[in-house]
Design a protein around this motif. Structure first.
Motif, PDB file in Angstrom:
ATOM      1  N   PHE A  70      -2.669  -4.506   0.956  1.00 43.79           N
ATOM      2  CA  PHE A  70      -3.008  -4.283  -0.438  1.00 43.79           C
ATOM      3  C   PHE A  70      -2.995  -2.770  -0.658  1.00 43.79           C
ATOM      4  CE2 PHE A  70      -5.643  -8.315  -1.606  1.00 43.79           C
ATOM      5  CZ  PHE A  70      -4.540  -9.106  -1.288  1.00 43.79           C
ATOM      6  N   VAL A  71      -2.277  -2.328  -1.668  1.00 43.76           N
ATOM      7  CA  VAL A  71      -2.108  -0.891  -1.905  1.00 43.76           C
ATOM      8  C   VAL A  71      -2.625  -0.536  -3.287  1.00 43.76           C
ATOM      9  CG1 VAL A  71      -0.475   1.035  -1.933  1.00 43.76           C
ATOM     10  CG2 VAL A  71      -0.026  -0.972  -0.466  1.00 43.76           C
ATOM     11  N   ASP A  72      -3.498   0.464  -3.343  1.00 42.61           N
ATOM     12  CA  ASP A  72      -4.019   0.976  -4.606  1.00 42.61           C
ATOM     13  C   ASP A  72      -3.496   2.395  -4.784  1.00 42.61           C
ATOM     14  OD1 ASP A  72      -5.387   0.868  -6.952  1.00 42.61           O
ATOM     15  OD2 ASP A  72      -7.389   1.064  -6.092  1.00 42.61           O
ATOM     16  N   CYS A  73      -2.748   2.636  -5.856  1.00 44.62           N
ATOM     17  CA  CYS A  73      -2.124   3.936  -6.107  1.00 44.62           C
ATOM     18  C   CYS A  73      -3.016   4.753  -7.039  1.00 44.62           C
ATOM     19  CB  CYS A  73      -0.747   3.752  -6.734  1.00 44.62           C
ATOM     20  SG  CYS A  73       0.316   2.596  -5.847  1.00 44.62           S
ATOM     21  N   LYS A  74      -3.447   5.915  -6.586  1.00 41.51           N
ATOM     22  CA  LYS A  74      -4.373   6.735  -7.362  1.00 41.51           C
ATOM     23  C   LYS A  74      -3.708   8.061  -7.733  1.00 41.51           C
ATOM     24  CE  LYS A  74      -7.650   3.782  -7.420  1.00 41.51           C
ATOM     25  NZ  LYS A  74      -7.822   3.027  -8.679  1.00 41.51           N
ATOM     26  N   HIS A  75      -3.363   8.176  -9.009  1.00 42.32           N
ATOM     27  CA  HIS A  75      -2.701   9.379  -9.512  1.00 42.32           C
ATOM     28  C   HIS A  75      -3.744  10.288 -10.158  1.00 42.32           C
ATOM     29  CE1 HIS A  75      -0.043  11.552 -12.532  1.00 42.32           C
ATOM     30  NE2 HIS A  75       0.428  11.897 -11.355  1.00 42.32           N
ATOM     31  N   TYR A  76      -4.285  11.191  -9.352  1.00 39.56           N
ATOM     32  CA  TYR A  76      -5.331  12.102  -9.807  1.00 39.56           C
ATOM     33  C   TYR A  76      -4.955  13.525  -9.432  1.00 39.56           C
ATOM     34  CZ  TYR A  76      -8.722   8.334 -10.700  1.00 39.56           C
ATOM     35  OH  TYR A  76      -9.375   7.242 -11.197  1.00 39.56           O
ATOM     36  N   LYS A  77      -5.208  14.458 -10.340  1.00 41.91           N
ATOM     37  CA  LYS A  77      -4.997  15.875 -10.009  1.00 41.91           C
ATOM     38  C   LYS A  77      -6.208  16.427  -9.264  1.00 41.91           C
ATOM     39  CE  LYS A  77      -1.681  16.941 -13.634  1.00 41.91           C
ATOM     40  NZ  LYS A  77      -1.312  17.826 -14.757  1.00 41.91           N
ATOM     41  N   GLN A  78      -7.343  15.750  -9.372  1.00 41.32           N
ATOM     42  CA  GLN A  78      -8.537  16.113  -8.615  1.00 41.32           C
ATOM     43  C   GLN A  78      -8.826  14.988  -7.630  1.00 41.32           C
ATOM     44  OE1 GLN A  78     -11.438  16.829 -11.704  1.00 41.32           O
ATOM     45  NE2 GLN A  78     -10.757  18.947 -11.984  1.00 41.32           N
ATOM     46  N   GLY A  79      -9.897  15.134  -6.865  1.00 45.61           N
ATOM     47  CA  GLY A  79     -10.215  14.139  -5.859  1.00 45.61           C
ATOM     48  C   GLY A  79     -10.541  12.786  -6.460  1.00 45.61           C
ATOM     49  N   VAL A  80     -10.095  11.726  -5.804  1.00 42.50           N
ATOM     50  CA  VAL A  80     -10.358  10.367  -6.277  1.00 42.50           C
ATOM     51  C   VAL A  80     -11.835  10.039  -6.035  1.00 42.50           C
ATOM     52  CG1 VAL A  80      -9.784   7.933  -6.013  1.00 42.50           C
ATOM     53  CG2 VAL A  80      -7.997   9.676  -5.752  1.00 42.50           C
ATOM     54  N   PRO A  81     -12.593   9.625  -7.057  1.00 42.07           N
ATOM     55  CA  PRO A  81     -14.026   9.319  -6.875  1.00 42.07           C
ATOM     56  C   PRO A  81     -14.222   7.959  -6.208  1.00 42.07           C
ATOM     57  CG  PRO A  81     -13.388   8.995  -9.164  1.00 42.07           C
ATOM     58  CD  PRO A  81     -12.181   9.564  -8.474  1.00 42.07           C
ATOM     59  N   PRO A  82     -15.395   7.729  -5.605  1.00 44.96           N
ATOM     60  CA  PRO A  82     -15.640   6.490  -4.850  1.00 44.96           C
ATOM     61  C   PRO A  82     -15.504   5.216  -5.673  1.00 44.96           C
ATOM     62  CG  PRO A  82     -17.341   8.127  -4.381  1.00 44.96           C
ATOM     63  CD  PRO A  82     -16.529   8.669  -5.516  1.00 44.96           C
ATOM     64  N   GLU A  95      -9.443 -11.841  -0.543  1.00 39.80           N
ATOM     65  CA  GLU A  95      -8.161 -12.490  -0.304  1.00 39.80           C
ATOM     66  C   GLU A  95      -7.636 -12.246   1.115  1.00 39.80           C
ATOM     67  OE1 GLU A  95      -5.300 -12.136  -3.371  1.00 39.80           O
ATOM     68  OE2 GLU A  95      -6.765 -12.341  -4.985  1.00 39.80           O
ATOM     69  N   ARG A  96      -8.527 -11.743   1.971  1.00 38.97           N
ATOM     70  CA  ARG A  96      -8.246 -11.627   3.399  1.00 38.97           C
ATOM     71  C   ARG A  96      -6.961 -10.835   3.690  1.00 38.97           C
ATOM     72  NH1 ARG A  96     -11.685 -14.723   6.071  1.00 38.97           N
ATOM     73  NH2 ARG A  96     -10.466 -14.658   8.000  1.00 38.97           N
ATOM     74  N   ALA A  97      -6.876  -9.663   3.115  1.00 39.05           N
ATOM     75  CA  ALA A  97      -5.772  -8.764   3.442  1.00 39.05           C
ATOM     76  C   ALA A  97      -5.953  -8.246   4.863  1.00 39.05           C
ATOM     77  CB  ALA A  97      -5.737  -7.602   2.454  1.00 39.05           C
ATOM     78  N   ASP A  98      -4.877  -7.768   5.454  1.00 37.30           N
ATOM     79  CA  ASP A  98      -4.954  -7.164   6.781  1.00 37.30           C
ATOM     80  C   ASP A  98      -5.219  -5.662   6.704  1.00 37.30           C
ATOM     81  OD1 ASP A  98      -4.195  -9.478   8.562  1.00 37.30           O
ATOM     82  OD2 ASP A  98      -2.445  -9.439   7.243  1.00 37.30           O
ATOM     83  N   VAL A  99      -4.685  -5.046   5.657  1.00 38.63           N
ATOM     84  CA  VAL A  99      -4.856  -3.598   5.489  1.00 38.63           C
ATOM     85  C   VAL A  99      -5.105  -3.304   4.016  1.00 38.63           C
ATOM     86  CG1 VAL A  99      -3.801  -1.315   5.733  1.00 38.63           C
ATOM     87  CG2 VAL A  99      -3.321  -3.092   7.426  1.00 38.63           C
ATOM     88  N   ALA A 100      -6.089  -2.458   3.739  1.00 38.01           N
ATOM     89  CA  ALA A 100      -6.321  -1.932   2.391  1.00 38.01           C
ATOM     90  C   ALA A 100      -5.932  -0.453   2.420  1.00 38.01           C
ATOM     91  CB  ALA A 100      -7.775  -2.100   1.977  1.00 38.01           C
ATOM     92  N   LEU A 101      -4.913  -0.094   1.641  1.00 39.75           N
ATOM     93  CA  LEU A 101      -4.374   1.266   1.665  1.00 39.75           C
ATOM     94  C   LEU A 101      -4.548   1.926   0.302  1.00 39.75           C
ATOM     95  CD1 LEU A 101      -2.561   3.623   2.768  1.00 39.75           C
ATOM     96  CD2 LEU A 101      -0.580   2.251   2.012  1.00 39.75           C
ATOM     97  N   VAL A 102      -5.085   3.148   0.307  1.00 38.92           N
ATOM     98  CA  VAL A 102      -5.144   3.975  -0.898  1.00 38.92           C
ATOM     99  C   VAL A 102      -4.086   5.064  -0.755  1.00 38.92           C
ATOM    100  CG1 VAL A 102      -6.549   5.442  -2.377  1.00 38.92           C
ATOM    101  CG2 VAL A 102      -7.623   3.572  -1.106  1.00 38.92           C
ATOM    102  N   ILE A 103      -3.172   5.140  -1.707  1.00 40.81           N
ATOM    103  CA  ILE A 103      -2.194   6.231  -1.736  1.00 40.81           C
ATOM    104  C   ILE A 103      -2.594   7.165  -2.875  1.00 40.81           C
ATOM    105  CG2 ILE A 103       0.223   6.887  -1.949  1.00 40.81           C
ATOM    106  CD1 ILE A 103       1.050   4.166  -1.054  1.00 40.81           C
ATOM    107  N   ALA A 104      -2.923   8.403  -2.542  1.00 36.54           N
ATOM    108  CA  ALA A 104      -3.386   9.376  -3.537  1.00 36.54           C
ATOM    109  C   ALA A 104      -2.307  10.418  -3.788  1.00 36.54           C
ATOM    110  CB  ALA A 104      -4.667  10.058  -3.055  1.00 36.54           C
ATOM    111  N   SER A 105      -2.065  10.714  -5.057  1.00 35.92           N
ATOM    112  CA  SER A 105      -1.095  11.754  -5.389  1.00 35.92           C
ATOM    113  C   SER A 105      -1.628  13.132  -5.029  1.00 35.92           C
ATOM    114  CB  SER A 105      -0.764  11.709  -6.886  1.00 35.92           C
ATOM    115  OG  SER A 105      -1.921  11.965  -7.666  1.00 35.92           O
ATOM    116  N   ASN A 106      -2.928  13.217  -4.798  1.00 36.99           N
ATOM    117  CA  ASN A 106      -3.533  14.474  -4.391  1.00 36.99           C
ATOM    118  C   ASN A 106      -4.399  14.204  -3.163  1.00 36.99           C
ATOM    119  OD1 ASN A 106      -4.704  17.132  -4.399  1.00 36.99           O
ATOM    120  ND2 ASN A 106      -4.218  17.241  -6.572  1.00 36.99           N
TER     121      ASN A 106
END
Length: 253
Positions: A70-82, A95-106
């Motif tokens: 599962f991939v969550d794309c975070k397009h932030y110019k500053q740090g992504v908040p919790p 949904e029992r994913a194997d990996v939870a991935l956050v991809i941050a533009s910053n």
């Protein structure tokens, strides 16, 4: 690839998600599903993940199993908040994913990284948590020049880039025209300048040479093509100024 090669900050949220979707495919993931679902910049119905992808893993004995990411794309110019990654963790668990991935533009904010660590300690989730920030993205893109070129070479120029190009070409055209002026004086087509005017112009030309010293885009002419160079620059400058809202053929320098 340089850190600033990829124009992350200039992308919209949707464009960054599209980049992440393409990156997952480029890295060999299969069944990559971009769960945008709407034409809007944000997709509230994505259930905590923008992309679902699968990765085939080969074990030492030759058998294979498939991981679901599962991939969550975070397009932030500053740090992504919790709080912005809570949905990803909730749905990865549900949904029992194997990996939870956050991809941050910053980058992720420090509180966000602390939150992820505490979440793993307190919840011991059945999935792995990963995050890719700019340094990780840079490494993942090494050797993928054709993929990178889709976003670097074909992207629209920003207004700041256009303004900088217009300023540089205005200076170059001014300098070339002064070269033409002194050439016409040298061959007798024009009378010599008044000493004070001559000194002011030569001083300004020297300042410009110092300003652009080492700039490969500002080549000081030293041949017999000054007239052609001036005409070429006039065309470039006119086009840039038209893009910025001026009338055509404004060649003032």
């Amino acid at each position: 690839m340089l850190d600033d090669d990829m124009p992350y900050d200039e992308m919209t949220d949707t464009q960054f998600e599209e980049f992440c979707f393409g990156l997952m495919q480029e890295l060999g993931f299969v069944n990559v599903d971009w769960r945008k679902g709407t034409g809007f910049n944000a997709s509230p119905a994505d259930h905590g993940r923008d992309i679902v992808a699968e990765r085939s893993i080969e074990e030492f004995d030759g058998t294979h199993h498939v991981e679901r990411w599962f991939v969550d794309c975070k397009h932030y110019k500053q740090g992504v908040p919790p709080d912005k990654i809570a949905g990803l963790l909730t749905w990865a668990a549900a949904e029992r994913a194997d990996v939870a991935l956050v991809i941050a533009s910053n980058y992720l904010s420090n509180p966000c990284k602390d939150h992820l660590q505490l979440y793993q300690v307190n919840n011991r989730p059945p999935f792995r948590i990963k995050h890719w920030e700019r340094p990780q993205l840079k490494k993942l893109l090494e050797g993928k020049d054709e993929f990178v070129a889709r976003y670097v070479e074909a992207r629209p120029r920003t207004e700041a880039e256009i303004l900088a190009a217009e300023e540089r070409r205005t200076d170059k055209l001014w300098y070339y025209r002064k070269e033409l002026l002194y050439h016409s004086i040298q061959i007798g087509q024009r009378a010599p300048l008044e000493p004070e005017v001559d000194q002011l112009i030569k001083s300004a030309m020297q300042q410009m040479e110092d300003q652009y010293k080492g700039d490969q885009d500002f080549v000081i002419p030293g041949d017999d093509q000054e007239e052609w160079n001036a005409a070429y620059l006039l065309g470039e400058l006119s086009a840039l100024r038209w893009v910025l809202g001026d009338e055509w053929n404004n060649g003032d320098s």
